[in-house]
Design a protein around this motif. Structure first.
Motif, mmCIF file in Angstrom:
data_model
loop_
_atom_site.group_PDB
_atom_site.id
_atom_site.type_symbol
_atom_site.label_atom_id
_atom_site.label_comp_id
_atom_site.label_asym_id
_atom_site.label_seq_id
_atom_site.Cartn_x
_atom_site.Cartn_y
_atom_site.Cartn_z
ATOM 1 N N UNK A 1 1.714 -23.425 44.636
ATOM 2 C CA UNK A 1 0.697 -22.386 44.838
ATOM 3 C C UNK A 1 0.827 -21.293 43.777
ATOM 4 N N UNK A 2 2.061 -20.937 43.451
ATOM 5 C CA UNK A 2 2.311 -19.923 42.420
ATOM 6 C C UNK A 2 1.810 -20.394 41.056
ATOM 7 N N UNK A 3 1.948 -21.685 40.785
ATOM 8 C CA UNK A 3 1.597 -22.237 39.475
ATOM 9 C C UNK A 3 0.106 -22.122 39.152
ATOM 10 N N UNK A 4 -0.726 -21.997 40.181
ATOM 11 C CA UNK A 4 -2.163 -22.078 39.944
ATOM 12 C C UNK A 4 -2.751 -20.799 39.364
ATOM 13 N N UNK A 5 -3.399 -20.928 38.230
ATOM 14 C CA UNK A 5 -4.284 -19.912 37.675
ATOM 15 C C UNK A 5 -5.218 -20.626 36.702
ATOM 16 N N UNK A 6 -6.526 -20.381 36.766
ATOM 17 C CA UNK A 6 -7.462 -21.146 35.922
ATOM 18 C C UNK A 6 -7.218 -20.982 34.430
ATOM 19 N N UNK A 7 -6.757 -19.808 34.000
ATOM 20 C CA UNK A 7 -6.521 -19.612 32.567
ATOM 21 C C UNK A 7 -5.292 -20.398 32.116
ATOM 22 N N UNK A 8 -4.200 -20.309 32.883
ATOM 23 C CA UNK A 8 -2.976 -21.040 32.535
ATOM 24 C C UNK A 8 -3.237 -22.538 32.451
ATOM 25 N N UNK B 1 0.898 -11.671 36.166
ATOM 26 C CA UNK B 1 1.760 -11.742 37.353
ATOM 27 C C UNK B 1 2.040 -13.190 37.706
ATOM 28 N N UNK B 2 0.973 -14.000 37.737
ATOM 29 C CA UNK B 2 1.125 -15.421 38.054
ATOM 30 C C UNK B 2 1.979 -16.129 37.003
ATOM 31 N N UNK B 3 1.792 -15.772 35.732
ATOM 32 C CA UNK B 3 2.555 -16.412 34.661
ATOM 33 C C UNK B 3 4.043 -16.114 34.797
#
Length: 337
Positions: free
Chosen positions: A178-185, A311-313
């Protein structure tokens, strides 16, 4: 290392998993679990290293654990020490180069399954195609590509697999996913994987296959794959289970499910997530013949996603440290390719 080895790589775990199931139906091919040898257990600086017997035993013990227990659980380096010791004793006449031990391990497991051609499916190996071709001169590589917007939807929901029957996914692993998810990453990673594989477009040992082509035209697509791998084609290898999707629970149905090709268009992603992906990967999407839809966005929601990115990264790096033997090497390959 003279015998043929197959490697399934790419930017789509769904695509590589489908290819695993198809090739595992072939009487000659056995596809091992994701061993994550490259990047986690080996870096290019290890190419000429000769391990001590103790270090070699530890490496094989880790490979046994991953093969038998899976990659998502907590690693117990000592659980298969006895099996690893027997393995090393049987190969004491070869130099303990890590990649040679890796190759012999894959061959052993394949023979134990009554088959002759080892195949390893780790998507991230797309960043190590050059090393694979150098270490395995007779390797055949299948590079799986999928629409990045479909990958976003899959990764966004992947942590929910634990509630869909994937009980092997621990709570800690579900949180990491769940932490890994970000559309840009994920869009940047998709770009890096496509660019890494594009360097080998003219290499006869590497074949790029679109996940959507398998779904829409399974017979000619798989026939071309078998031709590339120099193995016989039969319709039976397409009789695969429909499982491990992040978008639906496992079922008892078998075969190729065409509807999965455009499931991201049916909801699950916001216009802002799609827009971030298209802005980040637009030129490569066009190059791979994936049409852009250019949705209208809410500027405040869009800004929110970008503000959340650092933050997500940071959290993703923190929760993935134990999956990288060399942090700098991993970042260089995945984010700057």
């Amino acid at each position: 290392i003279e015998q043929p080895y197959f490697f399934i790589v790419g930017n789509s775990r769904s695509g590589t998993t489908m290819m695993l199931r198809i090739l595992n139906n072939h009487p000659k091919v056995f596809v091992l679990n994701e061993l994550h040898f490259f990047e986690q257990l080996w870096t290019p600086s290890d190419k000429n290293v000769i391990l001590s017997k103790e270090a070699a035993t530890l490496l094989i013990s880790k490979l046994f654990f991953i093969q038998k227990e899976g990659y998502t659980g907590e690693m117990d380096e000592n659980k298969y020490k006895n099996e690893a010791s027997v393995f090393i004793d049987n190969y004491k006449d070869i130099p303990f180069h890590p990649h040679v031990l890796y190759a012999e391990f894959m061959s052993l497991i394949t023979r134990q399954e009554g088959k002759t051609i080892p195949c390893e499916k780790t998507p991230q190996n797309v960043f190590y195609i050059q090393e694979i071709l150098e270490l395995f001169p007779n390797a055949k590589i299948i590079n799986m590509v999928r629409d990045p917007r479909a990958i976003l939807l899959s990764q966004k929901r992947k942590w929910l697999r634990r509630k869909m029957g994937a009980i092997f996914i621990t709570k800690k692993e579900a949180f990491r996913l769940r932490i890994n998810y970000h559309p840009y990453t994920l869009s940047k990673l998709w770009n890096a994987a496509v660019n890494a594989a594009n360097k080998f477009n003219k290499n006869p040992q590497v074949l790029t296959v679109k996940f959507e082509d398998i779904l829409n035209q399974p017979f000619p697509t798989i026939q071309s794959i078998c031709q590339h791998l120099e193995i016989d084609f039969s319709e039976e290898i397409l009789n695969i289970p429909q499982a491990s999707s992040s978008n639906e629970a496992d079922s008892n149905e078998r075969g190729i499910k065409k509807e999965r090709a455009g499931n991201w268009k049916n909801g699950g992603l916001s216009d802002e997530e799609i827009a971030i992906c298209e802005k980040t990967s637009g030129s490569l999407l066009t190059q791979m013949n994936y049409p852009l839809i250019q949705p209208k966005t809410n500027p405040f929601k869009l800004m929110g996603w970008y503000l959340l990115f650092p933050i997500k990264l940071a959290l993703a790096l923190l929760f993935n440290l134990n999956r990288m033997k060399s942090i700098s090497e991993t970042i260089k390959r995945r984010l700057t390719s």
